[in-house]
Design an enzyme around this catalytic site. Structure first.
Site, PDB file in Angstrom:
ATOM      1  CE  LYS A 171      22.938 -31.444  39.696  1.00  0.00           C
ATOM      2  NZ  LYS A 171      24.231 -32.027  39.795  1.00  0.00           N
ATOM      3  CG  ASP A 172      24.029 -37.011  40.768  1.00  0.00           C
ATOM      4  OD1 ASP A 172      24.814 -36.727  39.863  1.00  0.00           O
ATOM      5  OD2 ASP A 172      23.957 -36.362  41.832  1.00  0.00           O
ATOM      6  NE  ARG A 227      31.937 -32.112  37.815  1.00  0.00           N
ATOM      7  CZ  ARG A 227      31.626 -33.354  38.198  1.00  0.00           C
ATOM      8  NH1 ARG A 227      30.402 -33.635  38.611  1.00  0.00           N
ATOM      9  NH2 ARG A 227      32.529 -34.323  38.177  1.00  0.00           N
ATOM     10  CG  HIS A 278      26.596 -32.514  49.555  1.00  0.00           C
ATOM     11  ND1 HIS A 278      27.130 -31.448  48.871  1.00  0.00           N
ATOM     12  CD2 HIS A 278      26.913 -33.615  48.837  1.00  0.00           C
ATOM     13  CE1 HIS A 278      27.772 -31.890  47.800  1.00  0.00           C
ATOM     14  NE2 HIS A 278      27.641 -33.199  47.738  1.00  0.00           N
ATOM     15  CG  MET A 303      32.146 -37.729  44.952  1.00  0.00           C
ATOM     16  SD  MET A 303      32.857 -37.941  43.328  1.00  0.00           S
ATOM     17  CE  MET A 303      32.148 -36.555  42.464  1.00  0.00           C
ATOM     18  CB  VAL A 331      18.555 -28.893  47.183  1.00  0.00           C
ATOM     19  CG1 VAL A 331      18.605 -27.530  47.864  1.00  0.00           C
ATOM     20  CG2 VAL A 331      18.048 -29.970  48.140  1.00  0.00           C
TER      21      VAL A 331
HETATM   22  P1  AMP Z   1      28.199 -35.688  45.145  1.00  0.00           P
HETATM   23  O1  AMP Z   1      29.012 -35.194  46.305  1.00  0.00           O
HETATM   24  O2  AMP Z   1      28.058 -34.695  44.042  1.00  0.00           O
HETATM   25  O3  AMP Z   1      28.613 -37.051  44.677  1.00  0.00           O
HETATM   26  O4  AMP Z   1      26.717 -35.867  45.699  1.00  0.00           O
HETATM   27  C1  AMP Z   1      26.451 -36.643  46.837  1.00  0.00           C
HETATM   28  C2  AMP Z   1      24.971 -36.884  46.930  1.00  0.00           C
HETATM   29  O5  AMP Z   1      24.299 -35.632  46.992  1.00  0.00           O
HETATM   30  C3  AMP Z   1      24.406 -37.614  45.689  1.00  0.00           C
HETATM   31  O6  AMP Z   1      23.433 -38.554  46.109  1.00  0.00           O
HETATM   32  C4  AMP Z   1      23.786 -36.494  44.909  1.00  0.00           C
HETATM   33  O7  AMP Z   1      22.717 -36.911  44.088  1.00  0.00           O
HETATM   34  C5  AMP Z   1      23.297 -35.594  46.017  1.00  0.00           C
HETATM   35  N1  AMP Z   1      23.121 -34.230  45.523  1.00  0.00           N
HETATM   36  C6  AMP Z   1      24.043 -33.450  44.906  1.00  0.00           C
HETATM   37  N2  AMP Z   1      23.489 -32.273  44.543  1.00  0.00           N
HETATM   38  C7  AMP Z   1      22.197 -32.313  44.938  1.00  0.00           C
HETATM   39  C8  AMP Z   1      21.095 -31.417  44.837  1.00  0.00           C
HETATM   40  N3  AMP Z   1      21.204 -30.217  44.270  1.00  0.00           N
HETATM   41  N4  AMP Z   1      19.907 -31.808  45.345  1.00  0.00           N
HETATM   42  C9  AMP Z   1      19.754 -33.030  45.905  1.00  0.00           C
HETATM   43  N5  AMP Z   1      20.751 -33.923  46.041  1.00  0.00           N
HETATM   44  C10 AMP Z   1      21.953 -33.574  45.561  1.00  0.00           C
END
Ligand code: AMP
Length: 272
Positions: A149-150, A187, A37, A30, A176
């Site tokens: 993370k998710d 966030r 990322h 996102m 991470v």
């Molecule tokens: P998002 O943009 O928040 O939807 O995240 C995109 C992808 O990055 C998802 O697969 C998340 O699980 C991963 N992600 C977000 N934050 C982290 C983090 N701190 N460590 C590892 N993966 C992450």
């Protein structure tokens, strides 16, 4: 790196690589890129012939009172970071491209979506599963990359792939974290310095849970983590629970000011 806004553009750009049986990797995101990322991007670029990232702040996975409107967006910065991290094609569609008029189909992973994040955010995983299925169909990757993370999202996607016989691999990277232990999140940008300090109770609680688990199992993990969150000031605990999320997992969600944060630890991880 190529920026593509349309589904037709993605199909056209990937026609050659697909005909050549190249390994195509997809990282759904996102945006508001951080090191989490970028680790996914580098991993994808290292393992695939063509590294694709999608950048779409998916409205259907946000609840009515959630932070869709204020979710951070900066396409120019994200394009630069994605390119540096080895992404070949960035798919950044508008909402109309993903949800044209009369769009009315959804996919749901029913049981998993009832607990934890699903219970706190009704409809969230329906939005996630539907947009990911669309992205998988648009890009048709050999492998898709997600972050631990998710953790519940990973479990939902793994179930979706299995239940609907989708022909792609799932690769999951570890969480991470910043040097202070806070899991990186788009966030985190909302946190005032004092809120950020208070937010550290979540990773500290999970770490204490992990250590307690080694001696006393998952009940001890939950109790140790709960003790720390109960003693923390200025946070609201949404949930703290042990669940099977692609492995035994201690997961929590807290609210600090107007920001909601999630984090988790795998309880069967070897000590580092
Ligand atoms: P998002 O943009 O928040 O939807 O995240 C995109 C992808 O990055 C998802 O697969 C998340 O699980 C991963 N992600 C977000 N934050 C982290 C983090 N701190 N460590 C590892 N993966 C992450």
């Amino acid at each position: 790196m190529k920026l593509v806004r349309s589904v037709a553009g993605v199909r056209e750009a990937l026609m050659g690589p697909r005909e050549a049986a190249m390994r195509i990797g997809l990282v759904p995101t996102m945006g508001a890129f951080h090191e989490g990322h970028l680790t996914l991007f580098r991993t994808c670029a290292g393992e695939c012939d063509v590294a694709v990232a999608s950048l779409f702040v998916n409205p259907t996975q946000f609840g009515a009172n959630e932070d869709l409107a204020r979710y951070p967006r900066d396409l120019d910065r994200d394009m630069e970071l994605a390119e540096q991290a080895g992404i070949d094609l960035l798919f950044a569609p508008g909402a109309d491209e993903m949800y044209p008029p009369r769009f009315q189909t959804a996919v749901e992973v029913t049981e998993l979506a009832k607990v934890l994040e699903g219970a706190s955010r009704p409809g969230h995983f329906r939005g996630v599963a539907t947009v990911c299925l669309k992205l998988f169909n648009i890009v048709q990757p050999t492998v898709a990359y997600f972050g631990r993370k998710d953790a519940q999202q990973v479990a939902v996607i793994r179930t979706l792939l299995r239940d609907l016989n989708l022909p792609l691999e799932l690769r999951v990277i570890p969480i991470v974290r910043d040097a202070d232990g806070l899991a990186l999140s788009s966030r985190n940008a909302f946190l005032e310095p004092d809120e950020r300090r208070r937010a550290l109770a979540l990773p500290q609680a999970l770490q204490a849970g992990l250590e307690a688990c080694r001696a006393g199992g998952s009940d001890a993990a939950l109790a140790a983590a709960r003790r720390i969150l109960d003693g923390a000031e200025g946070i609201d605990v949404d949930y703290l629970a042990v669940a099977d999320l692609d492995g035994p997992t201690l997961a929590g969600a807290i609210r600090v000011g107007s920001t909601r944060l999630i984090d988790n630890v795998l309880l069967d991880e070897e000590p580092t």
